[in-house]
Design a protein around this motif. Sequence first.
Motif, short mmCIF file in Angstrom:
data_model
loop_
_atom_site.label_atom_id
_atom_site.label_comp_id
_atom_site.label_asym_id
_atom_site.label_seq_id
_atom_site.Cartn_x
_atom_site.Cartn_y
_atom_site.Cartn_z
N ALA A 295 -28.10 33.27 74.88
CA ALA A 295 -27.00 32.55 74.43
C ALA A 295 -26.00 33.62 74.54
N GLY A 296 -24.48 33.26 74.64
CA GLY A 296 -23.22 34.06 74.64
C GLY A 296 -22.07 33.63 74.91
N LEU A 297 -21.14 34.25 75.36
CA LEU A 297 -19.88 33.75 75.90
C LEU A 297 -19.36 34.41 77.00
N GLU A 298 -18.55 33.62 77.96
CA GLU A 298 -18.20 34.20 79.12
C GLU A 298 -16.66 33.73 79.13
N HIS A 299 -15.98 34.85 79.33
CA HIS A 299 -14.50 34.73 79.63
C HIS A 299 -14.16 34.46 81.01
N TRP B 199 -42.69 40.03 70.23
CA TRP B 199 -41.26 39.65 70.72
C TRP B 199 -40.55 40.64 71.07
N THR B 200 -39.61 40.39 72.16
CA THR B 200 -38.71 41.47 72.53
C THR B 200 -37.15 40.74 72.36
N TRP B 201 -36.14 41.43 72.67
CA TRP B 201 -34.87 41.13 72.42
C TRP B 201 -33.77 41.64 73.22
N ASN B 202 -32.94 41.33 73.88
CA ASN B 202 -31.97 42.22 74.67
C ASN B 202 -30.55 41.53 74.40
N ALA B 203 -29.60 42.61 74.69
CA ALA B 203 -28.32 42.25 74.48
C ALA B 203 -27.40 42.89 75.86
N LEU B 204 -26.47 42.11 76.49
CA LEU B 204 -26.04 42.39 77.86
C LEU B 204 -24.42 42.29 77.86
N LEU B 205 -23.57 43.33 78.17
CA LEU B 205 -22.39 43.19 78.67
C LEU B 205 -22.11 42.93 79.90
N ALA B 206 -21.43 42.25 80.58
CA ALA B 206 -21.50 42.19 81.97
C ALA B 206 -20.07 41.94 82.68
N TYR B 207 -19.63 42.54 83.82
CA TYR B 207 -18.38 41.99 84.29
C TYR B 207 -19.03 41.64 85.86
N GLY B 208 -18.10 40.83 86.33
CA GLY B 208 -18.57 40.03 87.55
C GLY B 208 -17.24 39.74 88.53
N ARG B 209 -17.14 39.93 89.68
CA ARG B 209 -15.84 39.33 90.52
C ARG B 209 -16.38 38.82 91.75
N GLU B 210 -16.23 37.65 92.26
CA GLU B 210 -16.51 37.21 93.42
C GLU B 210 -15.00 36.62 94.09
N ALA B 211 -15.29 37.05 95.48
CA ALA B 211 -13.92 36.42 96.58
C ALA B 211 -14.63 36.00 97.36
N THR B 212 -14.07 34.72 97.51
CA THR B 212 -14.53 33.62 98.65
C THR B 212 -13.25 33.34 99.69
N SER B 213 -13.54 33.52 101.07
CA SER B 213 -12.56 33.21 102.13
C SER B 213 -12.05 31.90 102.02
N GLN C 137 -13.35 35.84 88.31
CA GLN C 137 -13.87 36.99 87.52
C GLN C 137 -14.35 36.52 86.22
N GLN C 138 -15.49 37.24 85.70
CA GLN C 138 -16.14 36.88 84.50
C GLN C 138 -16.43 38.00 83.73
N TRP C 139 -16.24 37.92 82.46
CA TRP C 139 -16.75 38.96 81.52
C TRP C 139 -17.87 38.26 80.61
N GLN C 140 -18.98 38.74 80.46
CA GLN C 140 -19.98 38.03 79.61
C GLN C 140 -20.78 39.00 78.64
N PHE C 141 -20.69 38.18 77.36
CA PHE C 141 -21.62 39.00 76.44
C PHE C 141 -22.84 38.09 75.87
N ARG C 142 -23.95 38.43 76.27
CA ARG C 142 -25.07 37.42 75.95
C ARG C 142 -26.17 38.25 75.23
N ALA C 143 -26.98 37.62 74.43
CA ALA C 143 -27.97 38.09 73.89
C ALA C 143 -29.27 37.07 73.84
N GLY C 144 -30.47 37.60 73.73
CA GLY C 144 -31.49 36.87 73.94
C GLY C 144 -32.88 37.56 73.46
N ALA C 145 -33.82 36.61 73.06
CA ALA C 145 -35.11 36.93 72.53
C ALA C 145 -36.32 36.17 73.51
#
Length: 273
Positions: free
Chosen positions: A35-39, A221-235, A261-269
């Motif tokens: 779960a997380g948030l995406e700008h 149990w395992t856990w993870n946290a991720l900060l990600a930036y993505g950019r897509e360009a479509t002609s 463009q997306q900035w994501q912060f998500r955490a999981g278990a």
Amino acid sequence: MLCARIVRGATALALAGGVNAAAAGCGAPAWGAVAGLEHSQWQEYAADGSRLLRERGDLALAGLQFDIECEGLQWSAQWLRSQGERSYDGRTNAGVPFQSQTRVRLERLQLQAWWPLQPSWALGARLRQQTLEREIAGRGAVLGYPERYRYWQASIGLRHRQVLASHLDWHVALWLGAGPKGSVRVELPGYDPAVLDLGRSRVLSLELGLQGGARAEQTGWTWNALLAYGREATSAGPNTLLTRLGRPVGASARQPRFAQQQWQFRAGAAYRF
């Protein structure tokens, strides 16, 4: 050419990895949720390069994930959904400034694998299919309309990973990829629903992650946290003839070039069985 090379390379790696994984002993599989948030930002451009519109907003993100490791080969499958609203800033067909809201729902289904090169480096391949529902709200005399995009992409990645403690590590990863032509189904006011072709796409993403808990050979149990930036360009896609009640009306439409463009912060278990 770049898209074709990436697709062939990713397919070959996936097939080779699948054969090896089937014949090898594997660690405990892990099932979990994130779960997380995406700008999110969306921009469209005219043929002369001028910007037609821009959307920006924060989307709620949730999803499911599956991970397994077989003789060092790390497989991961994910289903992610982002949804919410973005502010819309553009112009009408008459060139009048127009502000509204766009309701967005984006689903991503992806399969990826990492091949170890050295203890701290790995080479990756990823296949991702995306479905985007985008509904522009009407305002005043200007009518809104819905759109539904479908496309997929293949990427190759490079990851650097460092162990911080016995059950804690961090990584940074870079992905580069491309995709073939997709499609968008659009319901323009006054016309029959139309399916427009998209142009080819390119994608870049950068990830910084932290993970802890049970290792691949352990249950728990395992856990993870991720900060990600993505950019897509479509002609831009080609012109498509519009119809009304099944008959051509002498008008056409096409999907202009767009960038996301997306900035994501998500955490999981997850739990390893």
